[in-house]
Enzyme design. Structure first.
Site, PDB file in Angstrom:
ATOM      1  N   LYS B  60       0.654  -1.229   0.011  1.00  0.00           N
ATOM      2  CA  LYS B  60      -0.077   0.015  -0.033  1.00  0.00           C
ATOM      3  C   LYS B  60       0.779   1.267  -0.069  1.00  0.00           C
ATOM      4  O   LYS B  60       0.496   2.365  -0.580  1.00  0.00           O
ATOM      5  CB  LYS B  60      -0.987  -0.080   1.223  1.00  0.00           C
ATOM      6  CG  LYS B  60      -2.098  -1.003   1.045  1.00  0.00           C
ATOM      7  CD  LYS B  60      -3.124  -0.564   0.203  1.00  0.00           C
ATOM      8  CE  LYS B  60      -4.586  -1.518   0.267  1.00  0.00           C
ATOM      9  NZ  LYS B  60      -5.394  -0.901  -0.755  1.00  0.00           N
ATOM     10  N   SER B 316       1.032 -10.097  -0.870  1.00  0.00           N
ATOM     11  CA  SER B 316       0.920  -8.606  -0.845  1.00  0.00           C
ATOM     12  C   SER B 316       0.930  -7.889   0.661  1.00  0.00           C
ATOM     13  O   SER B 316       1.343  -6.666   0.583  1.00  0.00           O
ATOM     14  CB  SER B 316      -0.435  -8.337  -1.410  1.00  0.00           C
ATOM     15  OG  SER B 316      -1.327  -9.184  -0.508  1.00  0.00           O
TER      16      SER B 316
END
Lengths: 335, 335
Positions: B60, B316
């Protein structure tokens, strides 16, 4: 071919370069990672060499492969024998499988279950022994003699030391690519093969870099040996959670190298090791085994003397039972 | 400056290249790792892109930095507002701190403690809300309006999508350096920003590579939307351990990109996710959070259709509470 190093040492930097050529493509070029919170905590750049990503989850594959790949066809057929608490066992088993030769490993009956299971899964035969009453060297030596097999020592062997040293070459190249100037390198130390190999590789190119061995406080034989100048031994009743670092004294081949090349030995408590494992989990997002986390523990707890430049931490292995890892995550001693 | 992409899509490959130039040196170039047992299990090469090593432990940061670094000095002074269950929160907080601007994050009161603590430690103010009764969008939008601050969406924003897409450029370069020809890429999917960015980057250079989004089975909105051609929504009572992937429907900007570029959506059960987290621990020696492990779960459980070439798995994120991780390690359902 590994030759006697300069000054009568078991290896020199050329042997490490030879090893690097031999293991190229067989071993994993493990990443050198950097974490902003770790830089902030230490106040300078910190680079983490993660050997958990190496085949079998520790650096041991490098030395094993560098030894086994040099055996003749006849020697390969007779196979190899090693003794190990687990990481060397897996490294030898994986290298033997890759090179198509049988491997037998003498392992303590109380070695971590994950290390025994992984060694077996790699196709090696396991011969258990009682760590407190048996002699793994005698058992392994007798086995090798009976079978005409080659004994693969876990650290006191020129090819093994040179193989582990390839980590040092990778650190130099990767730090250079990252634009970092290294001040010091912290490396775990059991029998001293890994740190001897790394020091041989690095000191030849960059003699100003300080290389510190890091040991469990109860297994500080190399730290004391470096101070006294002769091979010291820890008491037979010494204990540590660092199952990979329980060698009672420096090696006959590794110590002369380490005495010539290393800076002061550092030690960490088991509590500091567990705190480092939690830090590696929460901040680095890496799995570490106790013995693999001692260098990180030394850095986090300010054990290394100041040095100009970046600190490199070698995380040497990550083979830890899930239950033990979960228990350590659950402890919180405020460290 | 991000421009409208080809065919009316929110971004094109040029925007991802712009983002890559902007975040160079600010974001971590995360490693692309390879594990022999994973290759053996899948029967072909598998490459693991580990975004757990990114700043704040997830991808992110990339999108957040690419958005925040484009704000004017006046906008920077007014600060940013975001809503997030945790990873976007930390990414925005870290980017804001790096760029010297205040950040306020609207977070569900039941977000993982580690994500709340880390967001606060990065200097952001946290505004909690009840995930089942409150609207985080309304709260955040009102906050931003009152303060003249910039709202930073977690996925439905061209700069955010382009920032996440830099992972795709890195995958192409790193796979090339590893001598691997990629057949397919498996990417987790919540709102679809990460997979949209990666697909935009990769498809422009290598249109034959299949990009599959992977979702929790209970949050299969993108899989169903790709099948139906319109934005589908999951029931309000849907639940999953994948706290990072609980978006109820594809984004208005991400879905047109994903409809144009993605192959079939894959889904995994929570049990498969937990098994993948244990596999990442034991074999890859990596920490993963549930939402970060869905692509690995899809690969391990044979969810992806066959493809020529290597499989790339994006891990991720790795922000998971130690107690939850320990509990998952302790489960053993034979998977």
């Amino acid at each position: 071919m590994v030759t006697a190093g300069a000054g009568g040492l078991a290896i020199d930097a050329g042997d490490v370069r030879d090893a690097a050529r031999l293991i190229l493509g067989a071993a994993v070029l493990t990443p050198l990672l950097e974490y902003a919170p770790l830089n902030d905590r230490l106040g300078h750049r910190v680079l983490v060499k993660f050997e958990g990503a190496q085949h079998t989850g520790s650096f041991k594959f490098r030395g094993a492969y560098n030894r086994l790949a040099r055996l003749s066809p006849a020697e390969r057929r007779a196979g190899v024998v090693a003794w190990s608490s687990g990481n060397h066992a897996q490294g030898v088993a994986a290298a033997a499988r890759l090179l198509g030769m049988p491997a037998t490993i003498v392992m303590p009956a109380d070695a971590p279950a994950v290390k025994r299971a992984n060694t077996r899964a790699l196709g090696a035969a396991i011969v258990p022994y009682d760590r407190l009453t048996g002699s793994r060297e005698e058992i392994a030596t007798a086995l090798a003699r009976d079978r005409g097999a080659t004994l693969v020592p876990s650290f006191d062997d020129p090819c093994v030391i040179a193989g582990q040293g390839t980590i040092g070459l990778e650190i130099l190249a990767q730090a250079d690519a990252a634009g970092a100037r290294i001040g010091r390198v912290l490396v775990c130390c059991g029998g001293g093969g890994l740190v001897a190999g790394i020091a041989t590789a690095i000191k030849a190119q960059a003699p100003a870099i300080a290389i510190h061995p890091v040991e469990p406080a109860a297994f500080d034989d190399t730290a004391r040996s470096l101070a006294s100048g002769r091979r010291e031994t820890v008491p037979a009743d010494a204990r540590s959670i660092c199952d990979a670092l329980l060698a009672p004294s420096p090696g006959a081949l590794t110590f002369p190298i380490n005495r010539a090349l290393l800076s002061a030995g550092l030690t960490v408590t088991d509590a500091e090791v567990k705190a480092a494992m939690r830090y590696a989990f929460s901040t680095c997002k890496l799995v570490t085994e106790p013995g693999g986390a001692v260098a990180l523990a030394a850095a986090l707890h300010g054990k290394a003397p100041p040095a100009d430049g970046a600190t490199v931490i070698v995380i040497s292995g990550a083979n830890v039972d899930p239950a033990e890892f979960a228990a350590i995550l659950g402890e919180n001693d405020g460290m």
